[in-house]
Design a protein around this motif. Structure first.
Motif, PDB file in Angstrom:
ATOM      1  N   SER A  52     -19.900  58.188 123.332  1.00 18.93           N
ATOM      2  CA  SER A  52     -21.344  58.527 123.147  1.00 18.93           C
ATOM      3  C   SER A  52     -21.388  59.854 122.338  1.00 18.93           C
ATOM      4  O   SER A  52     -20.884  61.068 123.150  1.00 18.93           O
ATOM      5  N   GLY A  57     -25.463  53.685 121.864  1.00 19.57           N
ATOM      6  CA  GLY A  57     -24.139  53.547 121.109  1.00 19.57           C
ATOM      7  C   GLY A  57     -23.222  54.885 120.871  1.00 19.57           C
ATOM      8  O   GLY A  57     -23.602  55.354 121.528  1.00 19.57           O
ATOM      9  N   ARG A  71     -18.545  54.953 120.931  1.00 23.37           N
ATOM     10  CA  ARG A  71     -16.928  54.228 120.627  1.00 23.37           C
ATOM     11  C   ARG A  71     -16.171  53.780 121.842  1.00 23.37           C
ATOM     12  O   ARG A  71     -16.284  54.331 122.611  1.00 23.37           O
TER      13      ARG A  71
END
Length: 292
Positions: free
Chosen positions: A22, A33, A35
Motif C-alpha cells: 500500500s 487499499g 495491490r
C-alpha cells in the motif's frame, strides 16, 4: 537451462512470495487499499533471479513440491532461464510460501512458511555429490535452512574452501549463522541489526560492525544499514559508502538484490570499493521500483 553449466549456486528457500503493498502509512490493525501480487521468491531464488539479470547462470538447490503450485513455480523459473534440474521435487511436501505486508513506512509484517525446506534437510545438497561435484564458483547460502543443517554445512568438507556467501533470512534467524564466523572463506551479508545480534551487542554503524565481525574471526563482512552508510571489511582493510537517496516503493528482496549485485560485480573483476558501489546502486534502483 537443463544442460547449462552454472557459475553460481543458490542454496535455500525457493517459494511463492505473496506481497501486499500500500502507498499509505500503516500501523497494527490497518485496513487499507493496495495491490496484492504473487511472485517467485525466497532468499535463494531472489539472489538467483538478480544474478541472472546480471548475466550469471545460477543453479538452484532447494525443495519444491510436486503440487500445482510447485509445477507452476518451476515452469516460471525455467522461463527465467534458471537451472532447475538441481531442485529436489518432493512427492509429499507442499511448495513453501512467504507472505508480507508493506506500507509507505516499510515492512509491516511477514510470515515465512518454509516448513518443507526445514523438513527435507540435506536432500537438497545431493547434486553436490553428482553433477555439481567439485563446483568452484560462488555459493549463495540463505539462513532459512535449519540451524542443524547450517552448522553441518559450515563443517562440511565439500564447503571447506568454497567461496561461501551467506545471508540470514531475517534478524530472527541471524544467530543460526554463528558457525560461519570462523569458516575460512565465508563472506557474511548482514544488516546492522543482524550484525549486533551475532556480536551480542548493538553496533553504532556499519563500518564498526563490519570490523567487529572481522575481529571475531569472520573472513569478510558486508554490513548494510538501510539509507545509512554500508561497509565491507576484508583482509586488506575496509571500504564504505552511503547509499544513493531514493524514494522507497518496495523492500522485500532488496537485500537479496544487493548480495547478487555484489557477487556479480566481483565475478566480473571488480575490487572491494567498486563491488560495494555497484551493489548499493542496484539495491537503490530496486527499492525505488525502477528496473535494474
Amino acid at each position: 537451462m537443463a544442460h547449462a553449466t552454472p557459475d553460481i549456486l543458490c542454496i535455500g528457500s525457493v517459494l511463492w512470495d505473496i506481497i501486499g503493498r500500500s502507498s499509505v502509512h500503516m500501523e497494527r490493525g490497518s485496513d487499507v487499499g493496495g495491490r496484492i501480487t504473487r511472485l517467485p521468491g525466497g532468499v535463494a531464488l531472489n539472489i538467483a533471479m538478480a544474478a541472472r539479470a546480471y548475466g550469471m547462470t545460477p543453479a538452484l538447490l532447494s525443495v519444491v513440491g510436486r503440487d500445482e503450485e510447485g509445477d507452476t513455480l518451476v515452469a516460471a523459473l525455467e522461463r527465467l532461464n534458471l537451472i532447475t534440474d538441481t531442485l529436489y521435487r518432493s512427492e509429499d511436501l507442499p511448495t513453501d510460501v512467504y507472505m508480507a505486508v508493506e506500507g509507505a513506512n516499510g515492512l509491516i509484517a511477514a510470515i515465512a512458511d518454509a516448513h518443507s525446506l526445514e523438513r527435507v534437510g540435506d536432500k537438497i545438497l545431493a547434486p553436490l555429490d553428482g553433477p555439481l561435484r567439485g563446483f568452484g564458483g560462488p555459493i549463495a547460502l540463505d539462513g532459512n535452512l535449519t540451524r542443524d543443517l547450517l552448522a553441518r554445512i559450515a563443517g562440511d568438507d565439500r564447503f571447506a574452501g568454497a567461496d561461501l556467501r551467506v545471508a540470514p533470512a531475517s534478524p530472527g534467524k541471524a544467530d543460526r549463522l554463528m558457525p560461519f564466523l570462523t569458516h575460512a572463506s565465508t563472506t557474511l551479508y548482514v544488516n546492522l541489526e543482524e550484525a549486533g545480534l551475532l556480536l551480542h551487542a548493538p553496533q553504532p554503524d556499519a563500518p564498526a560492525a563490519a570490523q567487529a565481525l572481522r575481529a571475531r574471526g569472520l573472513h569478510r563482512a558486508v554490513v548494510t544499514d538501510g539509507p545509512r552508510r554500508a561497509a565491507c571489511a576484508h583482509s586488506g582493510g575496509i571500504v564504505a559508502r552511503d547509499p544513493r537517496p531514493v524514494m522507497v516503493t518496495r523492500v522485500t528482496g532488496a537485500g537479496d538484490t544487493f548480495m547478487a549485485a555484489h557477487i556479480a560485480a566481483e565475478v566480473a573483476g571488480a575490487g572491494p570499493q567498486a563491488a560495494l558501489d555497484r551493489a548499493l546502486d542496484a539495491a537503490a534502483t530496486y527499492v525505488s521500483g525502477d528496473t535494474y
